[in-house]
Every structure is written in structure tokens, then in C-alpha cells.
Write a protein that holds these residues in place. Structure first.
Motif, PDB file in Angstrom:
ATOM      1  N   UNK A 113       0.857  -1.189   0.000  1.00 20.22           N
ATOM      2  CA  UNK A 113       0.000   0.000   0.000  1.00 20.22           C
ATOM      3  C   UNK A 113       0.887   1.230   0.000  1.00 20.22           C
ATOM      4  N   UNK A 114       0.656   2.131  -0.942  1.00 26.03           N
ATOM      5  CA  UNK A 114       1.479   3.322  -1.062  1.00 26.03           C
ATOM      6  C   UNK A 114       1.001   4.414  -0.107  1.00 26.03           C
ATOM      7  N   UNK A 115       1.858   5.402   0.078  1.00 26.59           N
ATOM      8  CA  UNK A 115       1.574   6.475   1.017  1.00 26.59           C
ATOM      9  C   UNK A 115       0.517   7.428   0.472  1.00 26.59           C
ATOM     10  N   UNK A 116      -0.321   7.915   1.371  1.00 25.54           N
ATOM     11  CA  UNK A 116      -1.231   9.012   1.080  1.00 25.54           C
ATOM     12  C   UNK A 116      -0.600  10.312   1.582  1.00 25.54           C
ATOM     13  N   UNK A 117      -1.143  11.436   1.133  1.00 30.84           N
ATOM     14  CA  UNK A 117      -0.658  12.720   1.636  1.00 30.84           C
ATOM     15  C   UNK A 117      -0.825  12.807   3.148  1.00 30.84           C
ATOM     16  N   UNK A 118      -1.905  12.217   3.676  1.00 29.88           N
ATOM     17  CA  UNK A 118      -2.141  12.241   5.112  1.00 29.88           C
ATOM     18  C   UNK A 118      -1.110  11.466   5.905  1.00 29.88           C
ATOM     19  N   UNK A 119      -0.409  10.517   5.250  1.00 33.41           N
ATOM     20  CA  UNK A 119       0.655   9.779   5.928  1.00 33.41           C
ATOM     21  C   UNK A 119       1.955  10.567   5.950  1.00 33.41           C
ATOM     22  N   UNK A 120       2.075  11.533   5.058  1.00 36.04           N
ATOM     23  CA  UNK A 120       3.301  12.325   4.935  1.00 36.04           C
ATOM     24  C   UNK A 120       3.191  13.661   5.670  1.00 36.04           C
ATOM     25  N   UNK A 121       2.015  14.272   5.593  1.00 37.94           N
ATOM     26  CA  UNK A 121       1.804  15.568   6.229  1.00 37.94           C
ATOM     27  C   UNK A 121       1.396  15.407   7.692  1.00 37.94           C
TER      28      UNK A 121
ATOM     29  N   UNK B 149      -0.056  13.882  -3.239  1.00 32.95           N
ATOM     30  CA  UNK B 149       1.322  13.561  -2.880  1.00 32.95           C
ATOM     31  C   UNK B 149       2.042  13.069  -4.131  1.00 32.95           C
ATOM     32  N   UNK B 150       3.317  13.403  -4.242  1.00 28.79           N
ATOM     33  CA  UNK B 150       4.114  12.978  -5.387  1.00 28.79           C
ATOM     34  C   UNK B 150       5.525  12.621  -4.956  1.00 28.79           C
ATOM     35  N   UNK B 151       6.166  11.777  -5.739  1.00 27.91           N
ATOM     36  CA  UNK B 151       7.529  11.341  -5.430  1.00 27.91           C
ATOM     37  C   UNK B 151       8.286  11.107  -6.731  1.00 27.91           C
ATOM     38  N   UNK B 152       9.566  11.454  -6.740  1.00 34.38           N
ATOM     39  CA  UNK B 152      10.434  11.217  -7.888  1.00 34.38           C
ATOM     40  C   UNK B 152      11.741  10.608  -7.393  1.00 34.38           C
TER      41      UNK B 152
ATOM     42  N   UNK C  71      11.755   6.669 -11.356  1.00 30.83           N
ATOM     43  CA  UNK C  71      10.411   6.305 -10.901  1.00 30.83           C
ATOM     44  C   UNK C  71       9.649   7.556 -10.492  1.00 30.83           C
ATOM     45  N   UNK C  72       8.420   7.675 -10.980  1.00 28.63           N
ATOM     46  CA  UNK C  72       7.550   8.784 -10.611  1.00 28.63           C
ATOM     47  C   UNK C  72       6.240   8.270 -10.027  1.00 28.63           C
ATOM     48  N   UNK C  73       5.700   9.005  -9.079  1.00 30.68           N
ATOM     49  CA  UNK C  73       4.517   8.552  -8.338  1.00 30.68           C
ATOM     50  C   UNK C  73       3.652   9.763  -8.014  1.00 30.68           C
ATOM     51  N   UNK C  74       2.349   9.634  -8.262  1.00 34.67           N
ATOM     52  CA  UNK C  74       1.410  10.706  -7.969  1.00 34.67           C
ATOM     53  C   UNK C  74       0.110  10.091  -7.466  1.00 34.67           C
ATOM     54  N   UNK C  75      -0.396  10.635  -6.371  1.00 29.43           N
ATOM     55  CA  UNK C  75      -1.616  10.078  -5.787  1.00 29.43           C
ATOM     56  C   UNK C  75      -2.431  11.205  -5.156  1.00 29.43           C
ATOM     57  N   UNK C  76      -3.698  11.259  -5.495  1.00 31.96           N
ATOM     58  CA  UNK C  76      -4.581  12.267  -4.920  1.00 31.96           C
ATOM     59  C   UNK C  76      -5.764  11.585  -4.245  1.00 31.96           C
ATOM     60  N   UNK C  77      -6.221  12.176  -3.151  1.00 33.07           N
ATOM     61  CA  UNK C  77      -7.352  11.642  -2.394  1.00 33.07           C
ATOM     62  C   UNK C  77      -8.444  12.701  -2.326  1.00 33.07           C
ATOM     63  N   UNK C  78      -9.656  12.331  -2.713  1.00 34.22           N
ATOM     64  CA  UNK C  78     -10.808  13.228  -2.697  1.00 34.22           C
ATOM     65  C   UNK C  78     -11.872  12.649  -1.780  1.00 34.22           C
ATOM     66  N   UNK C  79     -12.507  13.511  -0.995  1.00 29.42           N
ATOM     67  CA  UNK C  79     -13.584  13.090  -0.089  1.00 29.42           C
ATOM     68  C   UNK C  79     -14.809  13.947  -0.386  1.00 29.42           C
ATOM     69  N   UNK C  80     -15.616  13.535  -1.345  1.00 28.84           N
ATOM     70  CA  UNK C  80     -16.744  14.369  -1.782  1.00 28.84           C
ATOM     71  C   UNK C  80     -17.858  14.490  -0.747  1.00 28.84           C
ATOM     72  N   UNK C  81     -17.952  13.514   0.167  1.00 25.18           N
ATOM     73  CA  UNK C  81     -18.997  13.557   1.195  1.00 25.18           C
ATOM     74  C   UNK C  81     -18.573  12.651   2.332  1.00 25.18           C
ATOM     75  N   UNK C  82     -19.267  12.770   3.458  1.00 26.94           N
ATOM     76  CA  UNK C  82     -18.944  11.930   4.601  1.00 26.94           C
ATOM     77  C   UNK C  82     -19.083  10.452   4.235  1.00 26.94           C
ATOM     78  N   UNK C  83     -18.063   9.688   4.553  1.00 27.68           N
ATOM     79  CA  UNK C  83     -18.111   8.258   4.265  1.00 27.68           C
ATOM     80  C   UNK C  83     -17.713   7.886   2.859  1.00 27.68           C
ATOM     81  N   UNK C  84     -17.369   8.871   2.034  1.00 22.78           N
ATOM     82  CA  UNK C  84     -16.962   8.610   0.655  1.00 22.78           C
ATOM     83  C   UNK C  84     -15.522   9.070   0.443  1.00 22.78           C
ATOM     84  N   UNK C  85     -14.731   8.224  -0.189  1.00 26.45           N
ATOM     85  CA  UNK C  85     -13.335   8.567  -0.453  1.00 26.45           C
ATOM     86  C   UNK C  85     -12.922   7.995  -1.799  1.00 26.45           C
TER      87      UNK C  85
END
Length: 250
Positions: A124-132, A170-173, A198-212
Motif C-alpha cells: 500500500x502506497x503512502x497518502x498525503x495524510x501519511x506524509x503531512x 502527494x508525489x515522489x520522484x 520512478x515517478x509517483x502521484x496520488x490524490x485523495x478526494x472526499x466528496x462527502x462523509x463516508x466517501x473517499x
């Protein structure tokens, strides 16, 4: 009557009804893995191997490996790399991207839909929340490495930005450049150098409660040399300049 049931929830490893090992972020920070094989050095019943002339990794669980016996997933996407000849069943992954690695031994891995008789390895790759940190909006880190047995240089840059509580990215190079290493007699082992981008980009969106919603892309390019029989250093074997591109979208 046909009943189909699937359960895949976060529980303590000790409470799971299966032989499971989990390598979390704290353990990865302690190990500081340079390759994917380093992650599993102390994992019971698991052996990860790499050939000097191939940057790919193969996982062995209780004596079973390759040809679909052990299934590897990266953010749920199966890593079904295939090369005709030796090495079938190997995969490519950069350890700097990994937040957690879960190993399930044996065929009780149906929660991942794998069907692997040896087991499953789930990265499982890192989310922005794991880095920030909780109160951070953005952060940037730089990791440098150098090795002198076969001059090798590594640079890894990671950045993350939190637009709001409902959106982050989050991104990584990574770039690695390694020359052939030398053995105990001081002689260079042929064809063991490589260049990795190697390049990596991942975005997380939460449009509503309980949705990701998570959208991810991992692009990897490996430049190395492989021999006609992977792992052999015989000077009479054919060798090939190899460019391998691995793309994973989730």
C-alpha cells in the motif's frame, strides 16, 4: 442458495484467522530499505530474492513462488510482470513509496481475490495524510544515498499538498544510478549496474462523509543488462541491454 461473503477490515494481526505479517511505516523507517527485498529480511516464512543483473524482485512464501503461486498487489493492482524464461513472477516496486506491506501465507488470501496457492503480498502506497502532519498544509523531503561498492547514487524527492480536509495530493520522484559492484576478490561482477527512474502521484478526494476516492499513478523505467540465464555471470552467455517500463494506474 448461493451465499457470497467477503470481509476485509483492519484488525490486529494477532486476531486474524490466518498466518499474516504486517510491516508498517514505523518498521519501514527503522529498516530504511534500499530494495523491495530488504522489507522482508525478518519476515517469517518469506524470502525475497533479487538477481544482480535484474532489478526485479521475486517473493517466496513457504517454498512457493512465481507463476502465479504468490500474488503481488500494489494498491490493489496485481503486478503480473512476465518475461519469457527465468524470472517469471517477479515485480518492480520502489520501497520509498510503500506505507505498509502485508503478507498472507497460504491459500487463505481470498479477501484479495488472488487465488494464489502460496499466498499474497499486498503493498500500500503512502497518502498525503501519511506524509503531512495534522496541522501542515504542505511539506517537502529530500533523501540522498551513496554507495561505494559499484559507485551508486540515489535521490528521492517527496512532496505533498493539502488543499482542504477533502482534497490532498502527494508525489515522489526517484532516480538511482549504480555501477557494477565488486565481489570479495575485488573483481567487478559483470552486468550488475542499473539506472532507475520512478515517478509517483496520488490524490485523495472526499466528496462527502463516508466517501473517499483515491487516484494513483506509478511510472517506472529501468535501464540495465540481463543475461541469457538470469543471475548467471558466465562470460559466454548472451546479454541484452534492457529497458523496462512499468506503469500502474489505480
Amino acid at each position: 442458495v448461493i451465499t457470497i461473503s467477503a470481509t476485509m477490515i483492519k484488525t490486529a494481526v494477532i486476531e486474524s484467522m490466518a498466518a499474516i505479517s504486517a510491516i508498517d511505516q514505523d518498521e519501514l523507517d527503522r529498516i530504511q530499505p534500499d530494495t523491495a527485498a530488504d522489507i522482508f529480511r525478518t519476515t517469517p516464512g518469506v524470502a525475497a530474492s533479487m538477481n544482480g543483473d535484474d532489478p526485479a524482485t521475486a517473493i517466496n512464501i513457504r517454498g512457493l513462488e512465481q507463476y502465479g503461486r504468490v500474488v503481488v498487489t500494489l494498491d490493489g493492482a496485481r503486478q503480473d510482470y512476465w518475461r519469457v524464461g527465468h524470472g517469471s513472477g517477479s515485480f518492480y516496486v520502489e520501497p520509498d513509496l510503500i506505507k505498509e506491506a502485508t503478507v498472507i501465507r497460504g491459500p487463505v488470501s481470498n479477501a484479495y481475490g488472488s487465488g494464489g496457492i502460496g499466498g499474497v503480498v499486498s503493498f500500500e502506497t503512502k497518502d498525503a495524510g501519511d506524509f503531512l502532519k495534522k496541522d501542515e498544509r504542505w511539506a517537502l523531503s529530500e533523501k540522498l544515498g551513496y554507495e561505494d561498492n559499484g559507485d551508486g547514487f540515489t535521490t528521492s524527492t517527496t512532496g505533498a499538498y493539502r488543499f482542504s480536509d477533502d482534497a490532498d495530493i502527494i508525489g515522489n520522484l526517484i532516480y538511482r544510478d549504480r555501477d557494477s559492484y565488486t565481489d570479495g576478490n575485488g573483481e567487478a561482477v559483470p552486468w550488475t549496474g542499473e539506472r532507475v527512474t520512478s515517478g509517483y502521484l496520488k490524490t485523495t478526494l472526499r466528496p462527502a462523509d463516508g466517501h473517499e476516492l483515491k487516484l494513483g499513478a506509478i511510472l517506472q523505467r529501468y535501464n540495465d543488462q540481463i543475461t541469457g540465464s538470469s543471475g548467471s555471470t558466465s562470460p559466454t552467455l548472451s546479454r541484452y541491454d534492457t529497458n523496462t517500463t512499468n506503469q500502474t494506474y489505480t
